[in-house]
Design an enzyme around this catalytic site. Structure first.
Site, PDB file in Angstrom:
ATOM      1  CB  CYS A 122      -0.751  -0.068   1.238  1.00  0.00           C
ATOM      2  SG  CYS A 122      -1.634   1.655   1.402  1.00  0.00           S
TER       3      CYS A 122
ATOM      4  CB  CYS B  50       0.587   1.675   4.423  1.00  0.00           C
ATOM      5  SG  CYS B  50      -1.380   1.153   4.439  1.00  0.00           S
TER       6      CYS B  50
ATOM      7  CG  ASP C  92      52.605 -10.289   0.044  1.00  0.00           C
ATOM      8  OD1 ASP C  92      53.124 -10.329   1.434  1.00  0.00           O
ATOM      9  OD2 ASP C  92      52.006 -11.031  -0.424  1.00  0.00           O
TER      10      ASP C  92
ATOM     11  CG  ASP D  65      49.058 -12.190  -3.654  1.00  0.00           C
ATOM     12  OD1 ASP D  65      49.613 -11.844  -2.557  1.00  0.00           O
ATOM     13  OD2 ASP D  65      48.674 -13.300  -3.690  1.00  0.00           O
TER      14      ASP D  65
ATOM     15  CG  ASP E  62      49.916  -7.589  -0.004  1.00  0.00           C
ATOM     16  OD1 ASP E  62      50.481  -7.513   1.141  1.00  0.00           O
ATOM     17  OD2 ASP E  62      49.579  -8.635  -0.736  1.00  0.00           O
TER      18      ASP E  62
END
Length: 783
Positions: free
Chosen positions: A95, A98, A482, A676, A680
């Site tokens: 509704c 509503c 890394d 990766d 990192d």
């Protein structure tokens, strides 16, 4: 005096150059300690003292933005504070009236700052006032909704599952440009004597470049005289003035198409950043008196109890109070092996629970959790990256005013000072001067040179996200890596099978281990199966029991097998001699007798050692490895590869600290970082150049990085540097060619010795030569 931070959003920020101008003006006009305007995220990040009123700051920043971009370009400038905001799907609402009542009621409810219920999409979003208990307020809102429309319920929208907003090419937005281009092409078939010839050029020009002309005129009234819009407008109108209509439209068409592709690239970057933000867990299984409740992580307070099921991410930092499990921490710490955890041990948000059910007492709120800090580090690190201004923008600041003023003086001064000189003759020379001065050769050939370099790099399996990064690769002095997934494969392999009993051979031990481990999904178990290579006889295995954080027990060929770590052997009262080797040790016992062990290690990539040698040969002064892995593992890899410095057992913020120190240490040149994983991303963003391993790398790392190695080969970095050096040589050849020819013909034009043909050659002809030269890089093969 304490510091405060604020993030503002600017909608419809049209260009990177404008973003830089906004940042410069804020620094000049407003008393703030630090400001960074991020064009990609459309954010202004400000640090300021408590003596400044937030509302006054907002007004001042908005004024600066409007001065640079114009009031129509700024949709809204709002403070980013989303920790008190929530979004829910409204289930069972049919509704519209509503929906309006619910929205009005919530907006009049104490504790709610703003509520919006979209009936079409059936979503409710609301923002709470400060210091509100989020769970209690949600319960109150749910009750109000049910009172107004019985049976309607709210369901939390999990933002990790929301579709990323698409901002691709929309044809409807570029209809004028398309029509203008079609008219321009059709003019080629129209006779020059036709009455339609000139009007068609004018219509085509206005459709293609009307927006630029309007912007240039508007900027003139705001005191912005010599910018890119002014350059394009004056150059093309100058071409019209000397009846070179195709030249005027063609230059404007090229410029607009270039702007279009730039916008598409920026939108792609925005989508990538949105995807990065989805790594943070959004919901938690909160333990309450009435059972488990699925709630937003922002609702969970310190000392709350949450339950983490197998396969779920740990939602918040905390301490295990019940249960044992194995966690995949690679995303945050870089630790290659899954970590075994049990009662009283700390767990970090964002890690993945692999096996057992654990109950965790929360020690940090969502805002202070580890995964939130990682995302914050990404944003803050990117704000510290040096801004690389476009060469043409820098050049135009000097070049454009000089040639424009020179053309004006050329049209006015000689007829005034020299008797018998015609104004029309010198006006014609001035227009020729303007056409020659248009830096089309540079506008075309320099970006094309870098684009060609990027294309050449891609043929070598290297994705470079911009010409500025390709240029920066020319002067690398510090290379930072890394370990896991970068220099090593991130995959485990059996390195040694060692019997300790004369009754068993290496093959027999491997056979027993493979059969028992075939019932486990653990990465180490898969490495044992790969080493065995034979078929598994499942009929021979019975009563397999996985002991979380320890290992496995089973019956194999009527023998009791125990395989796992030293803790499992102690638990089963089996005497072993602890092996001091780098890697993971699987101890194996048969019927209570220790028969041997298997050593499993992460493998070094085949070309990692060659990559380090190549980089040093190309002038890299120092190689460094940063990893979250154990110190003995890291030092073994570093020694084998010949890396100068190794730092181990680091969290993301520790890696960032090390890179900050290295950046301060270097006297000249650039620093690149290669990684990766999600852990990192802050360092990738902070380094002068961030390089991600694309084949196996995390999406977040690939999105943040400036360069992506698609083949996962470290040696490709040296290849990228070679391509960058070749590209730089070609680009500078074009700069010297374009400027040399233009300055020569400009002098001839001022003397009246160069007409329109020479002007067209100095502009279009040199552009063609420069473009052909730039294309040579596509055929380059690095060795």
């Amino acid at each position: 005096m304490s510091e405060r931070k604020k993030i503002f959003e600017v909608d419809n920020l049209s260009c990177a150059n404008c973003a830089q101008k906004i940042e410069d003006k804020i620094k000049q006009q407003i008393k703030v300690d630090h400001v960074h305007v991020n064009f990609v995220t459309k954010q202004i990040q400000v640090e300021y003292s408590n003596s400044i009123n937030t509302q006054d700051l907002f007004v001042q920043i908005k004024k600066v933005v409007e001065e640079v971009e114009g009031s129509t370009a700024v949709c809204e400038l709002v403070s980013k504070k989303q920790d008190q905001s929530s979004k829910y799907a409204v289930i069972g609402l049919d509704c519209a009236n509503c929906a309006t009542k619910i929205e009005q009621t919530l907006n009049n409810t104490d504790g709610i700052k703003k509520a919006n219920l979209d009936f079409v999409s059936k979503t409710l979003s609301y923002t709470l006032k400060e210091n509100q208990n989020k769970i209690k307020m949600h319960d109150k809102i749910a009750k109000l909704v049910d009172d107004i429309e019985p049976g309607v319920r709210l369901k939390l929208i999990d933002h990790t599952n929301e579709a990323v907003e698409e901002q691709g090419l929309k044809i409807s937005q570029h209809i004028p440009l398309i029509l203008g281009a079609l008219i321009f092409i059709s003019i080629l078939f129209v006779d020059k004597t036709s009455v339609l010839y000139i009007p068609m050029f004018i219509i085509s020009y206005l459709l293609i470049g009307g927006e630029i002309v309007f912007r240039a005129i508007k900027n003139l009234f705001r005191g912005k005289v010599f910018d890119e819009n002014f350059l394009m407008t004056v150059a093309t109108i100058g071409a019209f003035g000397i009846e070179e209509y195709p030249e005027a439209v063609a230059v404007m068409l090229f410029y607009q198409v270039g702007e279009l592709f730039q916008g598409m690239a920026v939108n792609r970057s925005r989508r990538n950043i949105k995807k990065l933000m989805s790594i943070k867990p959004d919901v938690a299984n909160l333990k309450t008196d009435t059972g488990l409740r699925n709630v937003p992580v922002e609702y969970v307070e310190i000392d709350s109890i949450v339950v983490v099921k197998p396969g779920e991410k740990v939602p918040l930092d905390g301490v295990i109070i019940e249960g044992e499990s194995t966690l995949d921490t690679k995303a945050l710490t870089g630790e290659s092996l899954p970590v075994e955890v049990s009662t009283d041990e700390e767990v970090l948000s964002g890690t993945i629970n692999l096996t057992g059910l654990i109950t965790v007492r929360v020690t940090k709120t969502s805002e202070e959790s580890t995964v939130s800090k990682v995302l914050e580090l990404v944003q803050n690190a990117s704000s510290k990256k040096a801004q690389t201004e476009n060469f043409i923008t820098k050049f135009a600041r000097v070049y454009t005013p000089i040639v424009t003023i020179s053309a004006l003086l050329l049209a006015l001064i000689p007829p005034l000072l020299v008797e018998g000189q015609s104004y029309s003759d010198w006006l014609s020379r001035a227009f020729v001067f303007l056409v020659i001065s248009c830096p089309c050769a540079l506008v075309v050939s320099i970006p094309l040179g870098f684009f060609g370099g990027i294309g050449s790099a891609s043929k070598h399996g290297i994705l470079v996200k911009g010409g500025n990064y390709l240029e920066a690769l020319n002067n690398i002095k510090i290379a930072v890596f890394d370990k896991t997934g970068t220099l090593t494969k991130g995959e485990f392999a059996v390195k040694q099978v060692q019997p300790t009993s004369q009754s068993f051979t290496e093959l027999q031990i491997l056979e027993i281990a493979a059969h028992v481990e075939s019932f486990s999904n653990h990465p180490i178990a898969r490495s044992v199966l790969n080493a065995y290579e034979n078929e598994i006889n499942e009929q021979a295995i019975e009563e397999v029991e996985e002991i979380s954080g320890h290992g496995l027990k089973a019956i194999y060929k009527d023998n009791q097998i125990v395989i796992g770590n030293a803790r499992l052997m102690n638990r089963e009262s089996i005497d072993i001699q602890v092996v001091e080797e780098v890697g993971s040790i699987l101890y194996i016992a048969v019927n209570g007798e220790y028969i041997g062990y298997i050593l499993v290690q992460d493998e070094i990539k085949n070309d990692s050692k060659h990559a380090i040698k190549q980089l040093k040969a190309l002038g890299v002064n120092k190689t460094v490895m940063l990893t979250g892995d154990k110190r003995n593992v890291a030092e073994l890899v570093g020694t084998e590869l010949g890396i100068d410095e190794v730092y181990a057992e680091l969290l993301p913020n520790d890696k960032l600290d090390q890179v900050e120190k290295l950046l301060k240490e270097k006297q000249k040149g650039n620093l690149f970082f290669v990684g990766d994983g999600i852990n990192d991303t802050p360092v990738l963003a902070r380094a002068d150049i961030g390089i991600a391993m694309g084949g196996l790398g995390a999406d977040a790392a690939i999105d943040v990085a400036d360069v992506v190695i698609m083949t996962d080969e470290p040696s490709k970095i040296a290849t990228g540097i070679k391509v960058a050096k070749k590209t730089r040589r070609i680009v500078w050849q074009n700069i010297v060619l374009a400027l040399g020819v233009k300055l020569f013909v400009l002098a001839l034009g001022a003397l009246g010795e160069a007409g329109m043909w020479e002007a067209v050659f100095a502009d279009v002809g040199v552009s063609v030569i420069a473009v052909l030269n730039a294309m040579r890089i596509l055929r380059y093969r690095a060795r």
